[in-house]
Design an enzyme around this catalytic site. Structure first.
Site, PDB file in Angstrom:
ATOM      1  N   ASP A 189       5.823 -37.368 -15.610  1.00  0.00           N
ATOM      2  CA  ASP A 189       6.542 -36.548 -14.636  1.00  0.00           C
ATOM      3  C   ASP A 189       7.770 -37.193 -13.986  1.00  0.00           C
ATOM      4  O   ASP A 189       8.834 -36.615 -13.954  1.00  0.00           O
ATOM      5  CB  ASP A 189       5.586 -36.113 -13.520  1.00  0.00           C
ATOM      6  CG  ASP A 189       4.323 -35.433 -14.058  1.00  0.00           C
ATOM      7  OD1 ASP A 189       4.075 -35.516 -15.268  1.00  0.00           O
ATOM      8  OD2 ASP A 189       3.593 -34.821 -13.273  1.00  0.00           O
TER       9      ASP A 189
ATOM     10  N   GLU B  23      -6.758 -42.867 -12.293  1.00  0.00           N
ATOM     11  CA  GLU B  23      -5.741 -42.112 -13.024  1.00  0.00           C
ATOM     12  C   GLU B  23      -4.775 -43.091 -13.703  1.00  0.00           C
ATOM     13  O   GLU B  23      -4.423 -42.919 -14.861  1.00  0.00           O
ATOM     14  CB  GLU B  23      -4.992 -41.197 -12.040  1.00  0.00           C
ATOM     15  CG  GLU B  23      -4.032 -40.226 -12.712  1.00  0.00           C
ATOM     16  CD  GLU B  23      -3.371 -39.282 -11.712  1.00  0.00           C
ATOM     17  OE1 GLU B  23      -3.550 -39.459 -10.489  1.00  0.00           O
ATOM     18  OE2 GLU B  23      -2.652 -38.370 -12.169  1.00  0.00           O
TER      19      GLU B  23
HETATM   20  C1  GLC Z   1       0.046 -35.583 -14.027  1.00  0.00           C
HETATM   21  C2  GLC Z   1       0.449 -36.379 -15.253  1.00  0.00           C
HETATM   22  C3  GLC Z   1       0.274 -35.531 -16.487  1.00  0.00           C
HETATM   23  C4  GLC Z   1      -1.158 -35.010 -16.557  1.00  0.00           C
HETATM   24  C5  GLC Z   1      -1.578 -34.319 -15.255  1.00  0.00           C
HETATM   25  C6  GLC Z   1      -3.067 -34.008 -15.195  1.00  0.00           C
HETATM   26  O1  GLC Z   1       0.893 -34.500 -13.829  1.00  0.00           O
HETATM   27  O2  GLC Z   1       1.763 -36.846 -15.153  1.00  0.00           O
HETATM   28  O3  GLC Z   1       0.589 -36.272 -17.639  1.00  0.00           O
HETATM   29  O4  GLC Z   1      -1.316 -34.152 -17.624  1.00  0.00           O
HETATM   30  O5  GLC Z   1      -1.280 -35.139 -14.151  1.00  0.00           O
HETATM   31  O6  GLC Z   1      -3.834 -35.166 -15.357  1.00  0.00           O
END
Ligand code: GLC
Length: 423
Positions: free
Chosen positions: A163, A392
């Site tokens: 992102d 995460e």
């Molecule tokens: C964030 C990450 C993305 C992922 C999402 C859900 O937006 O950048 O890659 O798919 O979280 O985990």
């Protein structure tokens, strides 16, 4: 100890399991995410093949008529996340977003099929998914490569899955912030704001969503109308790899036409890929398609390139590059070079280590004969879990767990890496 980690990982996955899909983590991300699901299915397949196929099937049940597979499926209302369906307004029976995410499902389907303990079940399920995955790949080349270059562009940073990468900074500065309807972020209520994108970036994310919404989510218009059009080597590598894998899967299932077309996509992509090589950095880089220039940014998208079949000397250069990164970080692979000015070891995609990307880079490097570095990446991944749990993402120097906790795809990768060691 190892079995203990696998058991803990299964527990994380079970708790995030909503029956026919998983949420990435409770609270922060309460819906189904596209590439999270495909990668998590690989972990499920190690202990429940039926459930693994269901995860991907649920995702594809929400494929759009034009072939796009959305980045989020809002199965049930939940006001803990922003931007929800009322912002996207995509007018779907079950609401979804209007953008996509990395096309990793083709790779996942082949991997699960190849290893299936129940080959009859696998053939049935894979055969039904095959034309849907292929339609998604066709969608990419039709709508995100309208001029036939062989490489596809993303039109929103969220599509890349990375992102707030440094890669987007210059191009993203061209996206306006004025005129965006006032909103309240929800992510910063679940995770430390210092680990997340900035408010200014959020305004630009939402500006793009409103812009595409005003164009009726019409994919014949969105690519050319977006001020943000970026050719990401990581994103393209995943698509090329999935096309190549789908070709093999299609051959196995006797679907020769899908096999032929998939192989053609992969070959054309691989040829065009070389234009993204940056000699001085020793890695691939992004092409800012809207500005027609390569982006001089040492981030992990250019290393993830190793996930598709690149020339062997390029794979060796990427392995060497990771070796250099290991001089400034304890855990491989940081999402941005720790020596670069923009590096931020806790802020999402601007420095932290993510296990899913580690898995894909290690897989590609292993296939290219770079076993030592691939092994190092996998060992580091497991050490992070041992030190800091199923986060995460992680600070590559301190191992601090960042973002959300009890993460589904992190757990899936642990199961996958540890199970592969045994077999
Ligand atoms: C964030 C990450 C993305 C992922 C999402 C859900 O937006 O950048 O890659 O798919 O979280 O985990």
């Amino acid at each position: 100890m190892r079995q203990d980690l696998i058991d803990q990982a299964r527990d994380v996955m079970r708790k995030n399991d909503r029956g026919t899909y998983t949420v990435p983590t409770h609270g922060l991300y309460p819906f189904q995410w596209n590439w999270d699901s495909a990668l998590s299915a690989i972990g499920f397949a190690r202990f429940d093949e039926d459930r693994a196929w269901t995860e991907i099937e649920t995702l594809f049940a929400h494929q759009w008529d034009d072939g796009m597979v959305p980045h989020i499926i809002f199965h049930k209302p939940d006001d803990g996340y922003f931007p929800g369906p009322e912002v996207w307004q995509t007018n779907r029976p079950v609401p979804t977003t209007g953008i996509t995410q990395p096309a990793v499902a083709g790779f996942a389907a082949r991997r699960i099929y190849d290893r299936a303990v129940d080959p009859v079940l696998a053939a049935d399920r894979a055969r039904a998914l095959l034309p849907r995955i292929h339609a998604w790949h066709e969608w990419f080349y039709r709508y995100r490569d309208p001029h036939g270059t062989g490489l596809v562009a993303i039109i929103h940073p969220w599509e890349s899955g990375r992102d707030n990468s440094v890669d987007w900074d210059d191009a993203f500065a061209r996206v306006p912030t004025e005129g965006v309807a006032p909103f309240q972020r929800r992510d910063t209520a679940h995770a430390d704001p210092a680990h997340r994108p900035t408010d200014e970036q959020y305004k630009r994310y939402i500006w793009l969503v409103e812009h595409f919404r005003n164009l009726g989510w019409d994919n014949t218009k969105l690519h050319d109308a977006s001020p943000f059009r970026m050719v990401d080597p990581g994103f393209n590598a995943i698509l090329i790899r999935s096309c190549a894998d789908l070709a093999v899967l299609a051959d196995n299932l006797g679907e020769s036409e899908i096999a032929r077309q998939s192989r053609a996509f992969a070959e054309r992509g691989a040829k065009a890929f070389e234009s993204l090589w940056n000699g001085p950095l020793g890695q691939y880089v992004c092409l800012d398609r809207a500005a027609s220039k390569l982006v001089d940014s040492p981030s992990i998208g250019g290393l993830l390139a190793a996930f598709c079949a690149i020339p062997r000397d390029r794979a060796a250069a990427i392995a060497a590059r990771i070796g250099t990164l290991a001089e400034s970080a304890r855990f491989m692979v940081p999402s941005h070079d720790p020596e670069a000015a923009e590096y931020d070891g806790k802020r999402y995609w601007r420095g932290p280590v993510w296990l899913i990307v580690n898995y894909m880079i290690a897989d590609g490097l292993m296939a290219a004969g770079q076993e030592a570095i691939a092994q190092r990446i996998e060992t580091d991944s497991i050490r992070l879990i041992e030190e800091s749990g199923f986060a995460e993402y992680y600070d590559p120097i301190t191992a601090e767990p960042c973002g959300g906790s009890n993460f589904t795809w992190t757990a899936a990768m642990v199961i996958e890496i540890l199970s592969a060691e045994r077999t």
